[in-house]
Design a protein around this motif. Structure first.
Motif, mmCIF file in Angstrom:
data_model
loop_
_atom_site.group_PDB
_atom_site.id
_atom_site.type_symbol
_atom_site.label_atom_id
_atom_site.label_comp_id
_atom_site.label_asym_id
_atom_site.label_seq_id
_atom_site.Cartn_x
_atom_site.Cartn_y
_atom_site.Cartn_z
ATOM 1 N N UNK A 82 0.835 -1.202 0.000
ATOM 2 C CA UNK A 82 0.000 0.000 0.000
ATOM 3 C C UNK A 82 0.871 1.253 0.000
ATOM 4 N N UNK A 83 1.885 1.282 0.876
ATOM 5 C CA UNK A 83 2.768 2.448 0.946
ATOM 6 C C UNK A 83 3.537 2.638 -0.357
ATOM 7 N N UNK A 84 3.991 1.569 -0.959
ATOM 8 C CA UNK A 84 4.757 1.667 -2.201
ATOM 9 C C UNK A 84 3.929 2.283 -3.320
ATOM 10 N N UNK A 85 2.620 2.176 -3.238
ATOM 11 C CA UNK A 85 1.747 2.734 -4.257
ATOM 12 C C UNK A 85 1.386 4.186 -4.040
ATOM 13 N N UNK A 86 1.799 4.762 -2.909
ATOM 14 C CA UNK A 86 1.461 6.150 -2.616
ATOM 15 C C UNK A 86 2.405 7.089 -3.359
ATOM 16 N N UNK A 87 1.882 8.189 -3.904
ATOM 17 C CA UNK A 87 2.695 9.103 -4.719
ATOM 18 C C UNK A 87 3.946 9.634 -4.007
ATOM 19 N N UNK A 88 3.843 9.984 -2.745
ATOM 20 C CA UNK A 88 5.000 10.518 -2.044
ATOM 21 C C UNK A 88 6.077 9.447 -1.887
ATOM 22 N N UNK A 89 5.682 8.232 -1.604
ATOM 23 C CA UNK A 89 6.642 7.132 -1.484
ATOM 24 C C UNK A 89 7.294 6.833 -2.832
ATOM 25 N N UNK A 121 18.769 21.601 -18.513
ATOM 26 C CA UNK A 121 17.902 22.519 -17.794
ATOM 27 C C UNK A 121 17.683 21.990 -16.386
ATOM 28 N N UNK A 122 17.681 22.866 -15.394
ATOM 29 C CA UNK A 122 17.475 22.396 -14.022
ATOM 30 C C UNK A 122 16.059 21.851 -13.856
ATOM 31 N N UNK A 123 15.939 20.774 -13.135
ATOM 32 C CA UNK A 123 14.639 20.154 -12.898
ATOM 33 C C UNK A 123 14.064 20.714 -11.613
ATOM 34 N N UNK A 124 12.799 21.012 -11.615
ATOM 35 C CA UNK A 124 12.154 21.568 -10.443
ATOM 36 C C UNK A 124 11.612 20.426 -9.578
ATOM 37 N N UNK A 125 12.423 19.964 -8.636
ATOM 38 C CA UNK A 125 11.994 18.884 -7.755
ATOM 39 C C UNK A 125 10.844 19.315 -6.861
ATOM 40 N N UNK A 126 10.781 20.595 -6.530
ATOM 41 C CA UNK A 126 9.693 21.074 -5.675
ATOM 42 C C UNK A 126 8.342 20.904 -6.363
ATOM 43 N N UNK A 127 8.297 21.118 -7.661
ATOM 44 C CA UNK A 127 7.042 20.950 -8.397
ATOM 45 C C UNK A 127 6.616 19.483 -8.393
ATOM 46 N N UNK A 128 7.580 18.576 -8.566
ATOM 47 C CA UNK A 128 7.268 17.142 -8.517
ATOM 48 C C UNK A 128 6.764 16.745 -7.137
ATOM 49 N N UNK A 129 7.422 17.244 -6.103
ATOM 50 C CA UNK A 129 7.014 16.938 -4.730
ATOM 51 C C UNK A 129 5.622 17.492 -4.451
ATOM 52 N N UNK A 143 11.275 7.285 -3.531
ATOM 53 C CA UNK A 143 12.042 6.136 -4.029
ATOM 54 C C UNK A 143 12.778 6.501 -5.321
ATOM 55 N N UNK A 144 12.110 7.260 -6.178
ATOM 56 C CA UNK A 144 12.744 7.703 -7.423
ATOM 57 C C UNK A 144 13.931 8.613 -7.121
ATOM 58 N N UNK A 145 13.754 9.549 -6.203
ATOM 59 C CA UNK A 145 14.835 10.462 -5.840
ATOM 60 C C UNK A 145 15.990 9.685 -5.214
ATOM 61 N N UNK A 146 15.696 8.711 -4.382
ATOM 62 C CA UNK A 146 16.741 7.918 -3.745
ATOM 63 C C UNK A 146 17.556 7.161 -4.793
ATOM 64 N N UNK A 147 16.887 6.594 -5.784
ATOM 65 C CA UNK A 147 17.619 5.863 -6.823
ATOM 66 C C UNK A 147 18.427 6.812 -7.699
ATOM 67 N N UNK A 148 17.921 8.024 -7.957
ATOM 68 C CA UNK A 148 18.680 9.008 -8.737
ATOM 69 C C UNK A 148 19.930 9.449 -7.989
ATOM 70 N N UNK A 149 19.807 9.666 -6.687
ATOM 71 C CA UNK A 149 20.964 10.058 -5.882
ATOM 72 C C UNK A 149 21.983 8.919 -5.859
ATOM 73 N N UNK A 150 21.513 7.691 -5.687
ATOM 74 C CA UNK A 150 22.409 6.536 -5.661
ATOM 75 C C UNK A 150 23.126 6.355 -6.996
#
Length: 63
Positions: free
Chosen positions: A15-22, A47-55, A26-33
């Motif tokens: 259930x948690x894995x299906x939530x948008x914030x999770x 071009x800089x990506x607006x992470x705040x808009x995604x969040x 997870x996507x941000x964690x894999x990008x950082x890794x």
């Protein structure tokens, strides 16, 4: 004691894995890794990506 509150942990994790914030975190964690984020600066020529808009979009979809 934990099973008294949540009886099926695998179902709860799914259930948690299906939530948008999770999903967003997870996507941000894999990008950082993968080294795709190097501080607050974007790489040359991109071009800089607006992470705040995604969040914000992820949080808004939960409301």
């Amino acid at each position: 004691m934990p099973k008294a509150v949540i009886e099926d942990w695998s179902q709860f994790e799914a259930f948690l894995a299906g939530q948008p914030l999770c999903q967003w975190s997870a996507k941000k964690q894999s990008e950082v890794a993968a080294g795709l984020h190097s501080g607050n600066k974007s790489s040359i020529g991109s071009t800089p990506k607006d992470d705040n808009a995604d969040l914000l979009a992820a949080l808004s979809s939960m409301a």
